[in-house]
Design a protein around this motif. Structure first.
Motif, PDB file in Angstrom:
ATOM      1  N   LEU A 146      34.006 134.388  84.919  1.00 14.32           N
ATOM      2  CA  LEU A 146      34.944 135.223  84.848  1.00 14.32           C
ATOM      3  C   LEU A 146      35.323 133.941  83.539  1.00 14.32           C
ATOM      4  CD1 LEU A 146      36.448 137.085  87.657  1.00 14.32           C
ATOM      5  CD2 LEU A 146      35.088 137.430  86.408  1.00 14.32           C
ATOM      6  N   ILE A 147      35.801 132.959  83.594  1.00 16.10           N
ATOM      7  CA  ILE A 147      36.291 132.076  82.443  1.00 16.10           C
ATOM      8  C   ILE A 147      35.198 132.502  80.917  1.00 16.10           C
ATOM      9  CG2 ILE A 147      36.991 130.116  81.114  1.00 16.10           C
ATOM     10  CD1 ILE A 147      38.202 129.541  84.094  1.00 16.10           C
ATOM     11  N   GLY A 148      34.056 132.177  81.574  1.00 13.05           N
ATOM     12  CA  GLY A 148      33.017 132.008  80.933  1.00 13.05           C
ATOM     13  C   GLY A 148      32.775 133.190  79.637  1.00 13.05           C
ATOM     14  N   ALA A 149      32.939 134.804  80.492  1.00 10.61           N
ATOM     15  CA  ALA A 149      32.381 135.977  80.564  1.00 10.61           C
ATOM     16  C   ALA A 149      33.647 135.987  79.028  1.00 10.61           C
ATOM     17  CB  ALA A 149      33.073 136.870  81.371  1.00 10.61           C
ATOM     18  N   VAL A 150      35.407 135.843  79.339  1.00 11.51           N
ATOM     19  CA  VAL A 150      35.732 135.799  78.051  1.00 11.51           C
ATOM     20  C   VAL A 150      35.650 135.570  77.281  1.00 11.51           C
ATOM     21  CG1 VAL A 150      38.674 135.780  77.675  1.00 11.51           C
ATOM     22  CG2 VAL A 150      37.648 136.299  80.101  1.00 11.51           C
ATOM     23  N   PHE A 151      35.045 134.438  77.089  1.00  8.20           N
ATOM     24  CA  PHE A 151      34.582 134.295  75.937  1.00  8.20           C
ATOM     25  C   PHE A 151      33.335 134.324  75.257  1.00  8.20           C
ATOM     26  CE2 PHE A 151      37.636 129.536  77.468  1.00  8.20           C
ATOM     27  CZ  PHE A 151      38.181 129.966  75.809  1.00  8.20           C
TER      28      PHE A 151
END
Length: 167
Positions: A146-151
């Protein structure tokens, strides 16, 4: 007398914002590739150390009766992640390296103002988010993904804003 007029089309100038995005992508994708290769060759040592550390934390929390909650679940998820990485190291590293190189190639195409680079970059980075979910463990990797998806989404949006400059 007929006059021959030839027009010379000057190459498009790459906008500064797109230049910065591409440079960041070169660093991220190239650095990611180097990280995955390095991780592949050093994984055995770090795997043993980290597995022992997180197993100790989980056992200590179980002994103290605090075998629930965020910290406990994070430690258990890390153990699951490490074991899955150990079992599928070749496949996971190969997939991450392939996607890092494809992402880098997409950024190079966008540097050259080619729209195909945007589509390659987008496809590659969206599917790269699925690797940890599919090959490691869905629950253990969900927060990281999810964190990677934001970037990833931010970069895709910023590149999409620059599509008008690409052909």
């Amino acid at each position: 007398m007929e006059e021959n007029v030839t027009t010379i089309e000057l190459p498009k100038k790459r906008p500064t914002f797109l230049t910065v995005l591409c440079i960041l992508s070169f660093i991220g994708s190239g650095g990611g590739f180097l990280y995955y290769v390095y991780n592949y060759f050093t994984f055995e040592n770090t795997y043993t150390e980290q597995l022992a550390k997180f197993t100790e934390v989980v056992e200590m929390m179980e002994d103290n009766g605090s075998d629930s909650g965020f910290l406990y679940n994070s430690a258990v998820n890390k153990i699951v992640e490490l074991n899955a990485m150990n079992e599928n190291l070749d496949l996971i590293t190969g997939a991450f390296c392939l996607f890092a190189l494809l992402s880098l190639f997409g950024a190079i195409l966008m540097w050259k103002l080619k729209k195909n680079g945007f589509y390659l970059y987008t496809f590659t980075n969206v599917f790269a988010l699925l690797i940890p979910l599919a090959l490691i463990d869905f629950n253990a990797m969900l927060m990281n993904t999810l964190i990677g998806a934001v970037f990833t989404l931010l970069f895709i949006i910023m590149y999409a804003v620059n599509l008008k400059h690409m052909k």
